[in-house]
Design an enzyme around this catalytic site. Sequence first.
Site, PDB file in Angstrom:
ATOM      1  CB  SER A  15      -3.498   8.725  13.949  1.00 30.83           C
ATOM      2  OG  SER A  15      -4.857   8.829  13.167  1.00 30.83           O
ATOM      3  NE  ARG A  42      -4.103  13.531  17.025  1.00 33.10           N
ATOM      4  CZ  ARG A  42      -3.984  12.940  15.776  1.00 33.10           C
ATOM      5  NH1 ARG A  42      -4.433  11.880  15.426  1.00 33.10           N
ATOM      6  NH2 ARG A  42      -3.054  13.766  15.142  1.00 33.10           N
ATOM      7  CB  THR A  69      -8.306   8.895  -1.602  1.00 35.51           C
ATOM      8  OG1 THR A  69      -6.920   9.039  -1.438  1.00 35.51           O
ATOM      9  CG2 THR A  69      -8.353   7.621  -2.393  1.00 35.51           C
ATOM     10  CG  ASP A  72      -2.012   0.983   1.087  1.00 31.02           C
ATOM     11  OD1 ASP A  72      -2.289   1.561  -0.109  1.00 31.02           O
ATOM     12  OD2 ASP A  72      -2.888   0.928   2.184  1.00 31.02           O
ATOM     13  CE  LYS A  73       0.198   7.796  -2.125  1.00 30.39           C
ATOM     14  NZ  LYS A  73      -1.165   8.551  -2.430  1.00 30.39           N
ATOM     15  CG  HIS A  74      -0.979   7.344   4.303  1.00 27.90           C
ATOM     16  ND1 HIS A  74      -2.144   7.338   4.586  1.00 27.90           N
ATOM     17  CD2 HIS A  74      -0.459   8.356   4.989  1.00 27.90           C
ATOM     18  CE1 HIS A  74      -2.512   8.503   5.196  1.00 27.90           C
ATOM     19  NE2 HIS A  74      -1.486   9.264   5.538  1.00 27.90           N
ATOM     20  CB  SER A  75      -0.732  10.896   0.406  1.00 27.66           C
ATOM     21  OG  SER A  75      -0.253  12.434   0.142  1.00 27.66           O
ATOM     22  CE  LYS A 124      -6.679   5.886   9.572  1.00 25.89           C
ATOM     23  NZ  LYS A 124      -6.350   6.863  10.846  1.00 25.89           N
ATOM     24  CE  LYS A 125      -2.720   3.725   4.233  1.00 27.70           C
ATOM     25  NZ  LYS A 125      -3.494   3.424   3.238  1.00 27.70           N
TER      26      LYS A 125
END
Length: 435
Positions: free
Chosen positions: A182, A167, A119, A79-82, A186-187
Site C-alpha cells: 500500500s 482491509r 500531512t 521522497d520521504k515517507h513516515s 503510491k510512492k
Amino acid sequence: MDARQIIARVRDGGGLPADAARWFADGLASGEVTDAQAGAFAMAVFLNGLPVEERVGWTLAMRDSGQVLQWDMPGPIVDKHSTGGIGDVTSLLLAPALAACGAYVPMISGRGLGHTGGTLDKLEAIPGYKVDQSSDALTRILREVGCAIVGANADIAPADRRLYAIRDVTGTVESIDLITASILSKKLAAGLEALVLDVKVGSGAFMKTLDRARALARSLVDTANGAGCKTSALITDMSQPLAAAAGNALEVIEVMETLTGQAISQPLWDTTVALGGEALVLAGLAEDALEGEDQIAEALDSGRAAEIFGQMVAALGGPHDFVEHYPDRLPAAAVVREVKAPEGGFIAAIDGEALGHAVVHLGGGRLKGGDRINPAVGLSDLAPIGEPVAAGEAFALVHAASDADADRAVAEVLAAYRIAPEAPDEPELIIERIA
C-alpha cells in the site's frame, strides 16, 4: 485466470505469481474483482504472507494499476515517507530542505489515519493551499520550486485505494505485506529514484514494539529496492510527540518557527536532519550521511528551506507572504486552556496514541469518513519525557472550540501523562538504520 483461482492459490500457500498479481490488481482497479473477493484475497495474504519476490510483484502490480509519473528534471527525484505518529511534521521541513540541496521532491501524501495526523490536513490549515493538482500542474510546480506536497489523484494506484478501504473492514490492516504494498505502490507511482523511510515505534506509533517496527522497515526496504528504487529506513522514537504540538495549524506554526529559526524543536530538527542525510546519500547528492546531514542543516539554518517552503505554498494557492506573516494567516481556537500537573515530579511516560485521540475528539481529526476537520484545535506546549514539573504547573495547552471540548481534552491529556518522583531515562531518538 479468475479471482477465485488466485485467491485459492494464495489461501493454500501456492504463492502469487507476477501474472496473477497483475490480473488481480487490474481487477481491483476496474471493478471486475468484487468486494468479497478482495476481502478474501486480503485475508489469504494476511494468513500466509508473501515472500520478498512476490511482495515486489504485488507492489509493482498495484503501482501499474494506474498512472506512473515520469520526470525530466535536472536533479534526482527523491521522497520521504513516515509510518505516522503524533506531532510528526518532518515532511514539511524536509521537502524544502531537500529541494534546497538539489533534489526534486514530488511528495504525494495522505490524510490523518486513526490517531495520527495527516500531512495534507496540516497543509490545508493554510488558507488557499490546494492539495489536489493535475499531473501537468505538479510537473510545472516541481520544476519551478523543487518540491510539491500534494495528494494522490484518482489515477495513482487505484487498486490500492480499493483494497485499502476493504482491509479496514476485514481485519487485515495489520498485514505487513499489505501495508508494504500500500505504501510503496503510491510512492513508486510518483516515479521516485530514491526514498527514505521513517518507521516509527512507540506509544504514538502504529508499531508499538521494536520487533514489529523492524519487520516493517525490513519489508519496506527490501521491497522498494527490489522494485528498483534506492531505499533505506530509520527506525525512530514515537514514545512521545515529536514536536511540542499536535493539531493541524499548531503543527504548521511549529514548522514555521523551526524554518525561520524563531524556536527550534531539537527532536524535530534532529530527525529531519538524519532523514535528509540518508536521502541525499541515496540520491547521490552526498558522499555519506554526515555530509548529507550538514547540507540539510545548512539549508534549514540559512533560511533557504523557508524560502522554498514559501514558494511552494504560493504555487499551490496559499498566501504569497505566508512565511513572513504565518501567525496572522493561520486559524486560532476560541478557547485555550492550561493542563496543570496534579503533583510535582518528572514527566515519566506519555501515551502518544491517547494524545492523538484527544486531538481527534477536539475536532482535529476524523471519527468517520467525511468528517470535517477544525484546523485550529489541538494541543501545544507539550512537555517531553524527562522534564521536571511542579504541582499546579502547566505542562500542556489545549486549544478547543468550546469550554466543554476543552474540559474533556484536559482530562484526556492528564490521563495520557505519567508523572514520577524520579527522572526517567530519556528515549533514544534515532534507534536503528535498515538498509
